[in-house]
Design a protein around this motif. Structure first.
Motif, PDB file in Angstrom:
ATOM      1  N   TYR A 120       0.791  -1.184   0.060  1.00  0.00           N
ATOM      2  CA  TYR A 120       0.076   0.168   0.018  1.00  0.00           C
ATOM      3  C   TYR A 120       0.906   1.216  -0.016  1.00  0.00           C
ATOM      4  O   TYR A 120       1.883   1.360   0.776  1.00  0.00           O
ATOM      5  CB  TYR A 120      -0.857  -0.119   1.305  1.00  0.00           C
ATOM      6  CG  TYR A 120      -2.029  -1.143   0.981  1.00  0.00           C
ATOM      7  CD1 TYR A 120      -3.180  -0.796   0.545  1.00  0.00           C
ATOM      8  CD2 TYR A 120      -1.665  -2.371   1.556  1.00  0.00           C
ATOM      9  CE1 TYR A 120      -4.115  -1.649   0.370  1.00  0.00           C
ATOM     10  CE2 TYR A 120      -2.953  -3.470   1.373  1.00  0.00           C
ATOM     11  CZ  TYR A 120      -4.032  -2.917   0.758  1.00  0.00           C
ATOM     12  OH  TYR A 120      -5.108  -3.595   1.024  1.00  0.00           O
ATOM     13  N   HIS A 122       0.881   5.307   0.528  1.00  0.00           N
ATOM     14  CA  HIS A 122       0.083   6.261   1.158  1.00  0.00           C
ATOM     15  C   HIS A 122       0.744   7.885   0.668  1.00  0.00           C
ATOM     16  O   HIS A 122       1.804   7.959   0.800  1.00  0.00           O
ATOM     17  CB  HIS A 122       0.153   6.205   2.696  1.00  0.00           C
ATOM     18  CG  HIS A 122      -0.300   4.836   3.158  1.00  0.00           C
ATOM     19  ND1 HIS A 122      -1.562   4.610   3.776  1.00  0.00           N
ATOM     20  CD2 HIS A 122       0.461   3.711   3.367  1.00  0.00           C
ATOM     21  CE1 HIS A 122      -1.497   3.370   3.867  1.00  0.00           C
ATOM     22  NE2 HIS A 122      -0.310   2.809   3.764  1.00  0.00           N
ATOM     23  N   ASP A 123      -0.232   8.348   0.669  1.00  0.00           N
ATOM     24  CA  ASP A 123       0.203   9.934  -0.035  1.00  0.00           C
ATOM     25  C   ASP A 123      -0.472  11.013   0.984  1.00  0.00           C
ATOM     26  O   ASP A 123      -1.747  11.076   0.704  1.00  0.00           O
ATOM     27  CB  ASP A 123      -0.125  10.109  -1.586  1.00  0.00           C
ATOM     28  CG  ASP A 123       0.575  11.439  -2.211  1.00  0.00           C
ATOM     29  OD1 ASP A 123       1.882  11.563  -2.291  1.00  0.00           O
ATOM     30  OD2 ASP A 123      -0.182  12.370  -2.233  1.00  0.00           O
ATOM     31  N   GLY A 142       6.749   8.822   0.167  1.00  0.00           N
ATOM     32  CA  GLY A 142       5.752   8.191   0.969  1.00  0.00           C
ATOM     33  C   GLY A 142       5.761   6.854   1.573  1.00  0.00           C
ATOM     34  O   GLY A 142       6.822   6.165   0.842  1.00  0.00           O
ATOM     35  N   LYS A 163      -3.234  -1.513   5.142  1.00  0.00           N
ATOM     36  CA  LYS A 163      -3.888  -0.219   4.768  1.00  0.00           C
ATOM     37  C   LYS A 163      -3.682   0.742   5.856  1.00  0.00           C
ATOM     38  O   LYS A 163      -3.945   1.978   5.594  1.00  0.00           O
ATOM     39  CB  LYS A 163      -5.421  -0.398   4.722  1.00  0.00           C
ATOM     40  CG  LYS A 163      -5.839  -1.300   3.658  1.00  0.00           C
ATOM     41  CD  LYS A 163      -7.322  -1.594   3.667  1.00  0.00           C
ATOM     42  CE  LYS A 163      -7.705  -2.291   2.573  1.00  0.00           C
ATOM     43  NZ  LYS A 163      -9.293  -2.208   2.301  1.00  0.00           N
ATOM     44  N   ASN A 164      -3.065   0.442   7.052  1.00  0.00           N
ATOM     45  CA  ASN A 164      -2.628   1.490   7.962  1.00  0.00           C
ATOM     46  C   ASN A 164      -1.405   2.337   7.967  1.00  0.00           C
ATOM     47  O   ASN A 164      -0.389   1.754   7.609  1.00  0.00           O
ATOM     48  CB  ASN A 164      -2.447   0.572   9.391  1.00  0.00           C
ATOM     49  CG  ASN A 164      -2.516   1.251  10.704  1.00  0.00           C
ATOM     50  OD1 ASN A 164      -2.272   2.739  10.507  1.00  0.00           O
ATOM     51  ND2 ASN A 164      -2.422   0.904  11.854  1.00  0.00           N
ATOM     52  N   TYR A 165      -1.684   3.480   7.916  1.00  0.00           N
ATOM     53  CA  TYR A 165      -0.610   4.346   7.404  1.00  0.00           C
ATOM     54  C   TYR A 165       0.310   4.468   8.328  1.00  0.00           C
ATOM     55  O   TYR A 165       1.753   4.721   8.225  1.00  0.00           O
ATOM     56  CB  TYR A 165      -1.204   6.079   7.403  1.00  0.00           C
ATOM     57  CG  TYR A 165      -0.354   6.913   7.268  1.00  0.00           C
ATOM     58  CD1 TYR A 165       0.616   7.132   6.264  1.00  0.00           C
ATOM     59  CD2 TYR A 165       0.177   7.816   8.365  1.00  0.00           C
ATOM     60  CE1 TYR A 165       1.438   8.134   6.074  1.00  0.00           C
ATOM     61  CE2 TYR A 165       1.107   8.870   8.242  1.00  0.00           C
ATOM     62  CZ  TYR A 165       1.781   9.048   7.169  1.00  0.00           C
ATOM     63  OH  TYR A 165       2.557  10.065   7.016  1.00  0.00           O
ATOM     64  N   TYR A 167      -5.485  13.376   0.910  1.00  0.00           N
ATOM     65  CA  TYR A 167      -4.727  12.128   1.200  1.00  0.00           C
ATOM     66  C   TYR A 167      -5.565  10.880   0.254  1.00  0.00           C
ATOM     67  O   TYR A 167      -6.544  10.836  -0.391  1.00  0.00           O
ATOM     68  CB  TYR A 167      -5.365  11.467   2.601  1.00  0.00           C
ATOM     69  CG  TYR A 167      -4.981  10.097   3.060  1.00  0.00           C
ATOM     70  CD1 TYR A 167      -3.702   9.497   3.318  1.00  0.00           C
ATOM     71  CD2 TYR A 167      -5.986   9.006   2.955  1.00  0.00           C
ATOM     72  CE1 TYR A 167      -3.064   8.391   3.418  1.00  0.00           C
ATOM     73  CE2 TYR A 167      -5.397   7.856   3.052  1.00  0.00           C
ATOM     74  CZ  TYR A 167      -4.043   7.411   3.439  1.00  0.00           C
ATOM     75  OH  TYR A 167      -3.694   5.903   3.930  1.00  0.00           O
ATOM     76  N   ARG A 217      -4.770   6.474  -0.820  1.00  0.00           N
ATOM     77  CA  ARG A 217      -4.074   5.146  -0.764  1.00  0.00           C
ATOM     78  C   ARG A 217      -4.073   4.336  -1.879  1.00  0.00           C
ATOM     79  O   ARG A 217      -5.553   4.064  -2.361  1.00  0.00           O
ATOM     80  CB  ARG A 217      -4.613   4.770   0.809  1.00  0.00           C
ATOM     81  CG  ARG A 217      -3.850   3.235   0.803  1.00  0.00           C
ATOM     82  CD  ARG A 217      -4.421   2.632   2.321  1.00  0.00           C
ATOM     83  NE  ARG A 217      -5.618   2.518   2.357  1.00  0.00           N
ATOM     84  CZ  ARG A 217      -6.538   2.698   3.221  1.00  0.00           C
ATOM     85  NH1 ARG A 217      -6.194   3.267   4.378  1.00  0.00           N
ATOM     86  NH2 ARG A 217      -7.903   2.566   3.235  1.00  0.00           N
TER      87      ARG A 217
END
Length: 187
Positions: free
Chosen positions: A46, A48-49, A84, A90-92, A174, A176
């Motif tokens: 994943y 993340h941005d 990033g 899925k957890n940032y 944000y 993902r």
């Protein structure tokens, strides 16, 4: 006399064709065949941005360098640089196993479309090295394929496909993306 010359010529031609046949078989048998149905390595990550908005310095993972106004409703011309985290889930806030470092820009005036160019930098106990990924991200499509064009370390000269699926989109702040990476050339 003519028959002797003809025999020499035939011998030379036969020898030449024999050599060509020998070398072509050698070259052909040493080529690596690619089975596109079966990748040599397969990962799911994943990306993340979090875009910098002026107030989120501590959490931002990207910043718009160029964002020209008045070029339409699809962010045409906007250029973003990012660094990033890449996580397994899925957890940032999960432990990152790599960093995605590169840029993307919006390159279509009539729809949302961007072009990505970045490197996944791995520095974990599981993997060391980099993967280089680039290509068009047709954002309105459910899945998008970008090219894996090389790598270093554990991924030396790797080639393959990175399939993007937008997992979460919260406006400009944000997003993902799930990356499904299949490598078809591994050394």
């Amino acid at each position: 006399m003519a028959s002797l010359v003809e025999k020499q010529l035939l011998k030379s031609l036969f020898s030449f064709f024999l050599l060509v046949l020998l070398f072509s078989d050698t070259v052909y048998s040493s080529r690596k065949t690619l089975d596109q149905r079966k990748p040599c390595k397969h990962f799911s990550f994943y990306f993340h941005d979090i875009l910098y908005d002026g107030d989120n310095v501590a959490n931002a993972t990207s910043a718009a360098i160029v964002s020209p106004p008045g070029l339409g409703n699809f962010k045409f011309g906007k250029f973003v640089i990012f660094d990033g985290p890449i996580t397994m889930d899925k957890n940032y806030l999960s432990e990152p196993l790599a960093r995605a470092q590169g840029f993307y820009f919006y390159d279509m005036k009539t729809d949302f479309n961007s072009w990505f160019c970045y490197t996944l930098v791995f520095n974990s106990t599981e993997h060391k090295g980099t993967l280089n990924i680039m290509g068009a991200d047709l954002m309105m499509e459910p899945t998008r394929d970008l090219s894996v064009v090389g790598g270093t370390g554990d991924f030396f000269m790797a080639r393959g496909i990175a399939t993007f699926v937008t997992d979460l989109f919260q406006g400009a702040k944000y997003f993902r993306v799930k990356m499904d990476i299949k490598l078809y050339e591994c050394y």
